[in-house]
Motif scaffolding. Structure first.
Motif, mmCIF file in Angstrom:
data_model
loop_
_atom_site.group_PDB
_atom_site.id
_atom_site.type_symbol
_atom_site.label_atom_id
_atom_site.label_comp_id
_atom_site.label_asym_id
_atom_site.label_seq_id
_atom_site.Cartn_x
_atom_site.Cartn_y
_atom_site.Cartn_z
ATOM 1 N N THR A 187 0.836 -1.202 0.000
ATOM 2 C CA THR A 187 0.000 0.000 0.000
ATOM 3 C C THR A 187 0.869 1.250 0.000
ATOM 4 N N GLU A 188 1.934 1.217 0.790
ATOM 5 C CA GLU A 188 2.859 2.359 0.832
ATOM 6 C C GLU A 188 3.505 2.575 -0.537
ATOM 7 N N LEU A 189 3.972 1.507 -1.158
ATOM 8 C CA LEU A 189 4.599 1.610 -2.482
ATOM 9 C C LEU A 189 3.608 2.158 -3.506
ATOM 10 N N LEU A 190 2.404 1.619 -3.531
ATOM 11 C CA LEU A 190 1.406 2.074 -4.495
ATOM 12 C C LEU A 190 0.988 3.508 -4.211
ATOM 13 N N GLY A 191 0.931 3.910 -2.950
ATOM 14 C CA GLY A 191 0.629 5.293 -2.601
ATOM 15 C C GLY A 191 1.686 6.251 -3.116
ATOM 16 N N ARG A 192 2.961 5.873 -2.942
ATOM 17 C CA ARG A 192 4.056 6.703 -3.477
ATOM 18 C C ARG A 192 3.978 6.786 -4.994
ATOM 19 N N LEU A 193 3.692 5.673 -5.626
ATOM 20 C CA LEU A 193 3.579 5.639 -7.083
ATOM 21 C C LEU A 193 2.458 6.574 -7.540
ATOM 22 N N GLU A 194 1.307 6.498 -6.873
ATOM 23 C CA GLU A 194 0.179 7.366 -7.230
ATOM 24 C C GLU A 194 0.552 8.838 -7.040
ATOM 25 N N GLN A 195 1.190 9.165 -5.924
ATOM 26 C CA GLN A 195 1.580 10.554 -5.657
ATOM 27 C C GLN A 195 2.534 11.071 -6.726
ATOM 28 N N ARG A 196 3.524 10.267 -7.073
ATOM 29 C CA ARG A 196 4.511 10.717 -8.067
ATOM 30 C C ARG A 196 3.895 10.843 -9.446
ATOM 31 N N LEU A 197 3.016 9.930 -9.816
ATOM 32 C CA LEU A 197 2.362 10.032 -11.111
ATOM 33 C C LEU A 197 1.450 11.245 -11.155
ATOM 34 N N THR A 198 0.760 11.533 -10.057
ATOM 35 C CA THR A 198 -0.102 12.701 -9.981
ATOM 36 C C THR A 198 0.738 13.973 -10.029
ATOM 37 N N ALA A 199 1.858 13.998 -9.335
ATOM 38 C CA ALA A 199 2.740 15.164 -9.346
ATOM 39 C C ALA A 199 3.283 15.405 -10.752
ATOM 40 N N ASP A 200 3.631 14.341 -11.465
ATOM 41 C CA ASP A 200 4.126 14.482 -12.830
ATOM 42 C C ASP A 200 3.056 15.069 -13.733
ATOM 43 N N GLU A 201 1.793 14.707 -13.506
ATOM 44 C CA GLU A 201 0.689 15.222 -14.325
ATOM 45 C C GLU A 201 0.508 16.713 -14.088
ATOM 46 N N GLN A 202 0.737 17.153 -12.848
ATOM 47 C CA GLN A 202 0.511 18.554 -12.501
ATOM 48 C C GLN A 202 1.665 19.444 -12.925
ATOM 49 N N ALA A 203 2.813 18.837 -13.210
ATOM 50 C CA ALA A 203 3.994 19.636 -13.585
ATOM 51 C C ALA A 203 3.886 20.150 -15.010
#
Length: 150
Positions: A134-150
């Protein structure tokens, strides 16, 4: 020692494939036939997830976070409002804030209970591994979302 690029690419591609397939399998076992669950289509599910995570979000923010076209979000919001899952209220200026309703909260509780039962039956008591995943997938989701917002 770093993993050769071809091996790393294969491992990452395998992870993406597994994430997509596991999500599909969990969804196929979701208790959507229950009279306690409001059935949603895929677009409505994506929109509802953002509304649940970011209550008060504007439709434009929902579109950005879901990566859906604004017209598709508007259609989904009308359908969700018709199903009693969201409410819309005027926000600052000419904006609109979208909030989940109590029906949406109840719907999500029923789904989460079903998901938990399903995964408990498959994974048993290995909660440490589940927390790590869950922690790994949460980090993955956060980073993918951050990349979308950049």
């Amino acid at each position: 020692m770093a993993m050769p690029r071809d091996d790393a690419d294969a491992v990452l591609a395998d992870l993406a494939d597994l994430i997509l397939n596991v999500g599909r399998l969990v969804r196929s076992r979701t208790p959507e036939e229950s009279p306690r669950v409001v059935p949603l289509n895929e677009t409505e599910r994506q929109v509802m997830r953002v509304v649940d995570l970011y209550p008060g979000a504007a439709p434009s923010e929902i579109a950005r976070r879901t990566r859906l076209q604004r017209t598709n979000v508007s259609t989904a919001l009308r359908a969700l409002e018709g199903k009693g899952m969201i409410s819309r209220a005027a926000a600052a200026g000419r904006g609109v804030a979208v909030h989940p309703t109590e029906l949406a909260a109840s719907n999500l509780r029923v789904l989460r209970e079903g998901w938990a039962r399903e995964l408990a039956g498959v994974l048993g008591d290995d909660l440490d591994a589940v927390r790590q995943c869950t922690e790994l997938l949460g980090r993955l989701e956060q980073r993918l979302t951050a990349d979308e917002q950049a």
